[in-house]
Design a protein around this motif. Structure first.
Motif, PDB file in Angstrom:
ATOM      1  N   GLY A 103      25.145  21.440  39.255  1.00 50.52           N
ATOM      2  CA  GLY A 103      24.078  22.370  38.516  1.00 50.52           C
ATOM      3  C   GLY A 103      24.617  22.784  37.383  1.00 50.52           C
ATOM      4  N   LEU A 104      25.929  22.924  37.120  1.00 50.42           N
ATOM      5  CA  LEU A 104      26.338  23.435  35.751  1.00 50.42           C
ATOM      6  C   LEU A 104      26.132  22.265  34.795  1.00 50.42           C
ATOM      7  CD1 LEU A 104      29.472  25.147  36.822  1.00 50.42           C
ATOM      8  CD2 LEU A 104      27.317  26.274  36.216  1.00 50.42           C
ATOM      9  N   ARG A 105      26.454  21.022  35.107  1.00 54.53           N
ATOM     10  CA  ARG A 105      26.416  19.856  34.123  1.00 54.53           C
ATOM     11  C   ARG A 105      24.983  19.486  33.802  1.00 54.53           C
ATOM     12  NH1 ARG A 105      31.133  16.316  36.918  1.00 54.53           N
ATOM     13  NH2 ARG A 105      33.004  17.008  35.734  1.00 54.53           N
ATOM     14  N   THR A 106      23.946  19.981  34.649  1.00 56.45           N
ATOM     15  CA  THR A 106      22.833  19.623  34.267  1.00 56.45           C
ATOM     16  C   THR A 106      22.130  20.714  33.244  1.00 56.45           C
ATOM     17  OG1 THR A 106      21.934  20.747  36.243  1.00 56.45           O
ATOM     18  CG2 THR A 106      22.096  18.380  36.339  1.00 56.45           C
ATOM     19  N   ARG A 107      23.079  21.815  33.320  1.00 60.81           N
ATOM     20  CA  ARG A 107      22.556  22.689  32.226  1.00 60.81           C
ATOM     21  C   ARG A 107      23.557  22.461  30.743  1.00 60.81           C
ATOM     22  NH1 ARG A 107      22.426  28.399  35.634  1.00 60.81           N
ATOM     23  NH2 ARG A 107      24.565  28.267  35.062  1.00 60.81           N
ATOM     24  N   ARG A 108      24.306  21.410  31.043  1.00 58.26           N
ATOM     25  CA  ARG A 108      25.347  21.205  29.752  1.00 58.26           C
ATOM     26  C   ARG A 108      26.136  22.100  29.373  1.00 58.26           C
ATOM     27  NH1 ARG A 108      23.289  16.485  27.931  1.00 58.26           N
ATOM     28  NH2 ARG A 108      20.944  15.899  28.433  1.00 58.26           N
ATOM     29  N   GLU A 109      26.799  22.911  30.387  1.00 59.60           N
ATOM     30  CA  GLU A 109      27.814  23.829  30.140  1.00 59.60           C
ATOM     31  C   GLU A 109      28.975  23.104  29.913  1.00 59.60           C
ATOM     32  OE1 GLU A 109      28.248  27.083  32.550  1.00 59.60           O
ATOM     33  OE2 GLU A 109      25.983  27.645  32.991  1.00 59.60           O
ATOM     34  N   PRO A 110      29.738  23.743  28.790  1.00 57.06           N
ATOM     35  CA  PRO A 110      31.034  23.204  28.396  1.00 57.06           C
ATOM     36  C   PRO A 110      31.954  23.061  29.549  1.00 57.06           C
ATOM     37  CG  PRO A 110      30.540  25.230  27.083  1.00 57.06           C
ATOM     38  CD  PRO A 110      29.673  25.197  28.254  1.00 57.06           C
ATOM     39  N   ALA A 111      32.860  21.957  29.256  1.00 54.12           N
ATOM     40  CA  ALA A 111      33.683  21.337  30.238  1.00 54.12           C
ATOM     41  C   ALA A 111      34.693  22.394  30.760  1.00 54.12           C
ATOM     42  CB  ALA A 111      34.414  20.209  29.798  1.00 54.12           C
ATOM     43  N   ALA A 112      35.319  23.351  30.028  1.00 53.91           N
ATOM     44  CA  ALA A 112      36.050  24.246  30.255  1.00 53.91           C
ATOM     45  C   ALA A 112      35.514  25.220  31.059  1.00 53.91           C
ATOM     46  CB  ALA A 112      36.716  24.988  29.145  1.00 53.91           C
ATOM     47  N   THR A 113      34.391  25.547  30.881  1.00 56.06           N
ATOM     48  CA  THR A 113      33.547  26.398  31.655  1.00 56.06           C
ATOM     49  C   THR A 113      33.266  26.057  33.035  1.00 56.06           C
ATOM     50  OG1 THR A 113      32.431  27.598  29.972  1.00 56.06           O
ATOM     51  CG2 THR A 113      31.254  28.112  31.653  1.00 56.06           C
ATOM     52  N   VAL A 114      32.890  24.541  32.951  1.00 50.28           N
ATOM     53  CA  VAL A 114      32.431  23.868  34.381  1.00 50.28           C
ATOM     54  C   VAL A 114      34.004  24.086  35.113  1.00 50.28           C
ATOM     55  CG1 VAL A 114      31.987  21.905  35.518  1.00 50.28           C
ATOM     56  CG2 VAL A 114      30.614  22.688  33.457  1.00 50.28           C
ATOM     57  N   GLU A 115      34.836  23.636  34.742  1.00 47.52           N
ATOM     58  CA  GLU A 115      36.068  23.706  35.109  1.00 47.52           C
ATOM     59  C   GLU A 115      36.415  24.938  36.051  1.00 47.52           C
ATOM     60  OE1 GLU A 115      39.824  22.142  36.722  1.00 47.52           O
ATOM     61  OE2 GLU A 115      38.549  21.022  35.700  1.00 47.52           O
ATOM     62  N   ALA A 116      36.211  25.984  35.283  1.00 45.64           N
ATOM     63  CA  ALA A 116      36.696  27.307  35.564  1.00 45.64           C
ATOM     64  C   ALA A 116      35.827  27.925  36.642  1.00 45.64           C
ATOM     65  CB  ALA A 116      36.905  28.344  34.253  1.00 45.64           C
ATOM     66  N   LYS A 117      34.531  27.677  36.519  1.00 43.06           N
ATOM     67  CA  LYS A 117      33.460  27.988  37.575  1.00 43.06           C
ATOM     68  C   LYS A 117      33.477  27.364  38.806  1.00 43.06           C
ATOM     69  CE  LYS A 117      30.136  30.025  34.505  1.00 43.06           C
ATOM     70  NZ  LYS A 117      28.388  29.984  34.134  1.00 43.06           N
ATOM     71  N   VAL A 118      34.081  26.100  38.870  1.00 38.55           N
ATOM     72  CA  VAL A 118      33.969  25.211  39.921  1.00 38.55           C
ATOM     73  C   VAL A 118      35.326  25.817  40.794  1.00 38.55           C
ATOM     74  CG1 VAL A 118      34.438  22.963  41.161  1.00 38.55           C
ATOM     75  CG2 VAL A 118      32.960  23.228  39.191  1.00 38.55           C
ATOM     76  N   ARG A 119      36.250  25.885  40.139  1.00 40.81           N
ATOM     77  CA  ARG A 119      37.640  26.451  40.704  1.00 40.81           C
ATOM     78  C   ARG A 119      37.366  27.743  41.331  1.00 40.81           C
ATOM     79  NH1 ARG A 119      40.430  21.827  41.247  1.00 40.81           N
ATOM     80  NH2 ARG A 119      40.502  20.822  39.533  1.00 40.81           N
ATOM     81  N   GLU A 120      36.774  28.709  40.769  1.00 38.01           N
ATOM     82  CA  GLU A 120      36.597  30.099  41.321  1.00 38.01           C
ATOM     83  C   GLU A 120      35.279  29.847  42.684  1.00 38.01           C
ATOM     84  OE1 GLU A 120      36.222  34.159  41.992  1.00 38.01           O
ATOM     85  OE2 GLU A 120      37.688  32.917  41.357  1.00 38.01           O
ATOM     86  N   ALA A 121      34.490  29.096  42.440  1.00 39.00           N
ATOM     87  CA  ALA A 121      33.350  28.891  43.442  1.00 39.00           C
ATOM     88  C   ALA A 121      34.083  28.408  44.790  1.00 39.00           C
ATOM     89  CB  ALA A 121      32.217  27.829  43.285  1.00 39.00           C
TER      90      ALA A 121
END
Length: 361
Positions: A103-121
């Motif tokens: 879902g984050l990638r379809t919104r084209r969020e920065p890779a670092a943001t994706v990494e941090a949010k996935v780890r937290e989830a």
């Protein structure tokens, strides 16, 4: 997060109305369950809110936005909702990380943001260390956690659940109930949950909406529905209830009455709703199996009876027994440490407050 409002929702397939003028709200941060038997319209209602199914009439609002009204439908992807399905829908060709990050990638969020949010989830749902695994390498409970992580990671305004635990075995389902409700409380996420399992709804919900045949039967807290069922259906669907036919013998005031049962047995009870109170006529008597207490021989007082035990079944912490009070047959639950014997006559008491009188059949 946002408030959900459903007003006069109707879903019809030709001449058949699957949902009939349903109206309810889910407040910001509240966990509400739609509860009812298969075919009652609860999943159809959920799918209309998600935008996966069109409504025939009515209005659906998420926050201040009208997402469905008068045949106009906002597409699902623009409603700010996420949904957790019964089937998990974990993509087997993707790793856990890729599933959650989708879902984050379809919104084209920065890779670092994706990494941090996935780890937290993954940390929130207890799947640290599973990021590199594929869906086929996970148990059912782990796949459901992936589905939860994927649902919460985009911070939706509303979370929808369509019987997400029904495919799990009994022990895991019990654990996941506690984990899911604890997670929802921690996140404060506005949530609507569909289930046919009354114990699940009772355990997890701030409020329950009971449905039957496309209509709302009753809405309230789990305690309200258990202690004050408005109809026979509500009494039978929530809890293990004995339902008896009776005639009001006299009013006791304060919402109470003495009721005549079969064979001359009389019992004192309380009306489910004070506005239903009346002084004569037929009434339904609801006595929950767990409300029948075994007491010492010879004990007296309101609703004390001698009862013959006609059968018993061992269920671990309790035994469930069939008993007879005169001509009145009841199911009762007693502690297994002191089980009655078949053929034994025991003394029982049923508190008047636990005898629920219902005038709406």
């Amino acid at each position: 997060m946002a408030r959900l409002s459903v007003e006069d929702l109707v879903v019809a397939y030709g001449s058949v109305k699957a949902v009939r003028n349903i109206s309810f709200t889910v407040e910001d941060g509240e966990f509400v369950s739609l509860l009812g038997p298969s075919g009652c319209g609860k999943t159809t209602t959920l799918r209309c809110i998600a935008g996966l199914e069109g409504s025939t009439a009515g209005t659906i609002r998420i926050g201040d936005e009208v997402v469905a009204a008068d045949g106009r439908e906002v597409p699902p992807e623009k409603r700010g909702i996420n949904m957790v399905f019964q089937s998990y829908a974990v993509w087997p060709h993707m790793t856990v990380f890729e599933n959650v990050a989708y879902g984050l990638r379809t919104r084209r969020e920065p890779a670092a943001t994706v990494e941090a949010k996935v780890r937290e989830a993954l940390r929130i749902v207890g799947l640290e260390g599973y990021a590199a695994r594929y869906g086929t390498e996970l148990s059912g409970g782990q796949q459901q956690r992936v589905a939860l992580a994927r649902a919460i990671i985009t911070s939706p305004r509303l979370l929808l659940f369509d019987e997400p635990l029904s495919n799990l075995d009994a022990g895991l389902r019990d654990r996941m109930r506690f984990e899911l409700v604890e997670l929802q409380r921690r996140l404060g996420q506005t949530s609507l949950y569909v289930t046919h399992d009354q114990s699940e709804a009772m355990l997890m919900s701030d409020r329950i909406i009971l449905m039957k045949d496309g209509e709302m039967i009753q809405s309230g807290s789990p305690r309200d529905l258990y202690d004050r069922p408005a109809t026979r259906f509500a009494a039978e669907f929530i809890g293990n209830a004995n339902i008896l036919n009776g005639m009001i013998a006299r009013s006791e005031g304060q919402g109470g009455a003495i009721v005549a049962l079969a064979g001359g047995v009389t019992i004192e009870g309380r009306f489910s709703w004070t506005e239903q109170e009346r002084v004569s006529g037929p009434v339904l008597v609801c006595i929950r199996a767990e409300s029948i207490q075994r007491v010492a021989d010879g004990e007296s007082g309101a609703n004390c009876f001698d009862a013959e035990v006609t059968s018993t079944n061992f269920l671990g912490a309790i035994v469930t027994s069939a008993i007879r009070i005169g001509d009145v047959g009841l199911r009762a639950e007693f502690a297994a440490r002191r089980p009655p014997s078949v053929g034994e006559t025991i003394r029982v008491r049923i508190e008047p407050d636990a005898v629920i009188l219902i005038t709406e059949h």
